[in-house]
Design a protein around this motif. Structure first.
Motif, PDB file in Angstrom:
ATOM      1  N   UNK A  50       0.823  -1.213   0.000  1.00 50.72           N
ATOM      2  CA  UNK A  50       0.000   0.000   0.000  1.00 50.72           C
ATOM      3  C   UNK A  50       0.865   1.274   0.000  1.00 50.72           C
ATOM      4  N   UNK A  51       2.004   1.219   0.704  1.00 54.88           N
ATOM      5  CA  UNK A  51       2.888   2.384   0.762  1.00 54.88           C
ATOM      6  C   UNK A  51       3.617   2.593  -0.568  1.00 54.88           C
ATOM      7  N   UNK A  52       3.926   1.503  -1.265  1.00 58.03           N
ATOM      8  CA  UNK A  52       4.506   1.620  -2.614  1.00 58.03           C
ATOM      9  C   UNK A  52       3.500   2.304  -3.554  1.00 58.03           C
ATOM     10  N   UNK A  53       2.231   1.929  -3.413  1.00 55.48           N
ATOM     11  CA  UNK A  53       1.177   2.523  -4.253  1.00 55.48           C
ATOM     12  C   UNK A  53       1.124   4.027  -3.996  1.00 55.48           C
ATOM     13  N   UNK A  93       8.380  -5.264  -6.878  1.00 61.01           N
ATOM     14  CA  UNK A  93       8.639  -4.057  -6.082  1.00 61.01           C
ATOM     15  C   UNK A  93      10.104  -3.641  -6.217  1.00 61.01           C
ATOM     16  N   UNK A  94      10.993  -4.621  -6.249  1.00 63.13           N
ATOM     17  CA  UNK A  94      12.418  -4.315  -6.398  1.00 63.13           C
ATOM     18  C   UNK A  94      12.683  -3.694  -7.775  1.00 63.13           C
ATOM     19  N   UNK A  95      12.102  -4.278  -8.823  1.00 58.77           N
ATOM     20  CA  UNK A  95      12.300  -3.725 -10.174  1.00 58.77           C
ATOM     21  C   UNK A  95      11.752  -2.300 -10.264  1.00 58.77           C
ATOM     22  N   UNK A  96      10.606  -2.073  -9.636  1.00 57.17           N
ATOM     23  CA  UNK A  96      10.014  -0.731  -9.599  1.00 57.17           C
ATOM     24  C   UNK A  96      11.001   0.271  -8.993  1.00 57.17           C
ATOM     25  N   UNK A  97      11.568  -0.076  -7.833  1.00 53.46           N
ATOM     26  CA  UNK A  97      12.513   0.842  -7.176  1.00 53.46           C
ATOM     27  C   UNK A  97      13.794   0.996  -7.988  1.00 53.46           C
ATOM     28  N   UNK A  98      14.291  -0.083  -8.581  1.00 56.10           N
ATOM     29  CA  UNK A  98      15.521   0.010  -9.380  1.00 56.10           C
ATOM     30  C   UNK A  98      15.338   1.000 -10.524  1.00 56.10           C
ATOM     31  N   UNK A  99      14.183   0.939 -11.193  1.00 53.55           N
ATOM     32  CA  UNK A  99      13.928   1.854 -12.323  1.00 53.55           C
ATOM     33  C   UNK A  99      13.805   3.298 -11.843  1.00 53.55           C
TER      34      UNK A  99
END
Length: 196
Positions: A50-53, A93-99
């Motif tokens: 939810x916090x990533x969203x 989630x990791x790929x999202x942050x890496x990008x």
């Protein structure tokens, strides 16, 4: 000049119980970097989906022209007891942050830094970024890091232990022994900074 790097790991998914009906999974976000953009060069926080969203929505509203990467989709069939589902989401989630961390414009957003390097709630991050808190973004990151040098519980135990020893002439063995210093958080500041 040294090549700048940011390593981000999303790992250690854990099921957290909110109450008897609701549980959620949070993930540890570990950052290791030499980038000038970051206040702390290493950090560890726990965040839930939810916090990533929330983060993605805030970053998108600030960087309208950038096409942000997608989060792993919120599937109605997500089962937190299914290791494949959990790991698939963790990787997403990791790929999202890496990008995101490769984009200089997004790196300039204070919310991203608060998200990655403090345990503030979305409401508190928002308040901090908009200047409604006594502490600045850098203050929040520094105080989170110093809080995390050792488990707070351990400090409480140590105080209790000392007080007991002072007030009681008999030697009482707590069973902890002298090695209680070795219990510390996985992300600990280097001991050098404590020897001032």
């Amino acid at each position: 000049r040294l090549q700048e790097f940011v390593t981000v790991l999303v790992r250690d998914p854990r099921i957290q119980k909110e109450d008897s009906w609701h549980s959620y999974i949070d993930y540890e976000i570990f950052i290791h970097t030499n980038s000038m953009c970051f206040t702390r060069k290493t950090s560890c926080v726990r965040r839930r989906y939810r916090e990533f969203v929330w983060l993605r929505q805030r970053l998108q509203s600030n960087a309208v022209l950038i096409q942000l990467p997608d989060l792993p989709s919120k599937t109605p069939f997500f089962n937190m007891n299914n290791p494949n589902h959990v790991d698939h989401r963790r990787q997403g989630l990791q790929e999202f942050l890496e990008k995101i961390l490769q984009d200089a414009l997004l790196l300039s957003d204070s919310r991203l830094h608060l998200f990655l390097q403090t345990q503030l709630s979305p409401e508190d991050m928002e308040a901090c970024v908009s200047g409604q808190t006594k502490y600045s973004v850098a203050d929040a990151i520094h105080s989170f890091a110093s809080l995390n040098r050792r488990f707070p519980i351990e400090d409480e135990e140590r105080k209790k232990g000392k007080n007991d020893a002072d007030s009681d002439s008999e030697s009482s063995s707590s069973g902890l022994g002298p090695s209680d210093d070795s219990i510390s958080c996985g992300c600990k500041a280097s001991p050098a900074s404590e020897e001032s």
